[in-house]
Write an enzyme that holds these catalytic residues in place. Structure first.
Site, PDB file in Angstrom:
ATOM      1  N   LEU A  29      -0.316   7.332  -3.729  1.00  0.00           N
ATOM      2  CA  LEU A  29       0.785   8.117  -4.281  1.00  0.00           C
ATOM      3  C   LEU A  29       1.042   7.774  -5.741  1.00  0.00           C
ATOM      4  O   LEU A  29       2.187   7.681  -6.178  1.00  0.00           O
ATOM      5  CB  LEU A  29       2.062   7.931  -3.456  1.00  0.00           C
ATOM      6  CG  LEU A  29       2.001   8.397  -1.993  1.00  0.00           C
ATOM      7  CD1 LEU A  29       3.309   8.091  -1.282  1.00  0.00           C
ATOM      8  CD2 LEU A  29       1.682   9.871  -1.903  1.00  0.00           C
ATOM      9  N   CYS A  30      -0.027   7.558  -6.502  1.00  0.00           N
ATOM     10  CA  CYS A  30       0.120   7.265  -7.932  1.00  0.00           C
ATOM     11  C   CYS A  30      -0.820   8.148  -8.753  1.00  0.00           C
ATOM     12  O   CYS A  30      -1.422   7.703  -9.736  1.00  0.00           O
ATOM     13  CB  CYS A  30      -0.109   5.792  -8.223  1.00  0.00           C
ATOM     14  SG  CYS A  30      -1.553   5.058  -7.436  1.00  0.00           S
ATOM     15  N   GLY A  31      -0.951   9.400  -8.331  1.00  0.00           N
ATOM     16  CA  GLY A  31      -1.755  10.350  -9.087  1.00  0.00           C
ATOM     17  C   GLY A  31      -3.230   9.973  -9.090  1.00  0.00           C
ATOM     18  O   GLY A  31      -3.786   9.516  -8.090  1.00  0.00           O
TER      19      GLY A  31
END
Length: 296
Positions: A89-91
């Site tokens: 969930l950090c691109g």
């Protein structure tokens, strides 16, 4: 057109998701402030130590060849330390680090063999079925970054280099610039490179580089003590850089996800209002038609 119940369920789902992404953004922002403070504190110290050790090693001339950690030899085995996060969930943060490592490994000459040394579970999971030799001893160090653990890792890799397990060790990491910008680097770590003579005799520091210092107990003894410490600091800085980059990338990704959820909510509410108006119009039409039928 979707019925009113389906649209209401979707709206409730998007609202719930938006609350989660907003909370994750706030948590990442809080962690980023601490991580950013840590990297800002260590960066000047690490750069100053690296420059000092480089000048000391460059002044040893023939004695430098006797130091195992600065020994340059024919490269056959390369250790690739890959720093990634343990969570997603950090691109594109982890994928960009993995791409950088894959590109480096693919560009190696055919006679050079790479061994992956992943630090962080995302790197471990991606290369699990790659067939690439892996050293998994340090995979959990990104869970909680501590200098003692980093120094132990640096010591073990240094011993492996001295014993000939690796002829070169590089570190693939993310250099933190700001929450939006990260630079993905491949840092040569071993053998430790001496500062070039021209770098110490030109520019504003020329006088300092040419000065004749007195050393106690001696230049060689000082360098032998500083080399392992300098390598540990460089590795620790790379890990802190990667950690700050991770929190910045996650904060940016969650901020964008929150904005996208807001846009989707506006579209769903417009769709809901249209469906509701259509249902009301249908009911009115049915009532008027029924009344006309009774009157007739």
């Amino acid at each position: 057109m979707a019925n009113l119940k389906e649209v209401r369920v979707r709206i409730a789902s998007v609202v719930s998701t938006q609350q989660i992404t907003k909370a994750m953004k706030m948590v990442s922002a809080s962690k980023l402030r601490r991580a950013q403070g840590a990297i800002q504190q260590i960066r000047p110290y690490a750069e100053g130590l690296q420059n000092m050790v480089g000048r000391l090693v460059s002044g040893l001339e023939g004695s430098a060849a006797e130091m195992p950690l600065t020994s340059v030899r024919e490269i056959k085995r390369v250790g690739v330390v890959l720093l990634t996060s343990d969570k997603g969930l950090c691109g594109g943060f982890n994928s960009n680090l993995i791409k950088t490592a894959r590109r480096f490994i693919q560009d190696l000459p055919a006679d050079q063999q790479a061994t992956l040394i992943p630090v962080g579970r995302k790197g471990v999971d991606f290369f699990k079925r790659s067939g690439l030799p892996q050293d998994l001893r340090f995979k959990d160090l990104m869970l909680k970054i501590r200098y003692q653990a980093t120094a132990e890792m640096a010591d073990q890799l240094s011993k492996a280099f001295v014993q000939g397990e690796y002829d070169q060790v590089v570190v693939v990491y993310s250099e933190f610039k700001n929450p939006v910008v990260q630079y993905y680097r491949v840092m040569p770590w071993l053998p430790l490179q001496a500062e070039s003579p021209s770098a110490s005799t030109t520019g504003a520091g020329a006088g300092q580089g040419a000065a004749d210092y007195l050393y106690e107990p001696g230049r060689e003894e000082i360098v032998q003590d500083l080399l392992p410490f300098s390598l540990a600091i460089d590795l620790h800085k790379a890990m802190l850089d990667t950690q700050a980059s991770e929190h910045g990338a996650r904060m940016t990704a969650m901020d964008k996800a929150t904005e996208n959820a807001g846009d989707l909510l506006r579209e769903l509410r417009l769709q809901y209002n249209r469906a509701r108006q259509a249902a009301i119009t249908t009911e009115i039409t049915e009532i008027v038609g029924g009344a006309a039928a009774l009157a007739g």
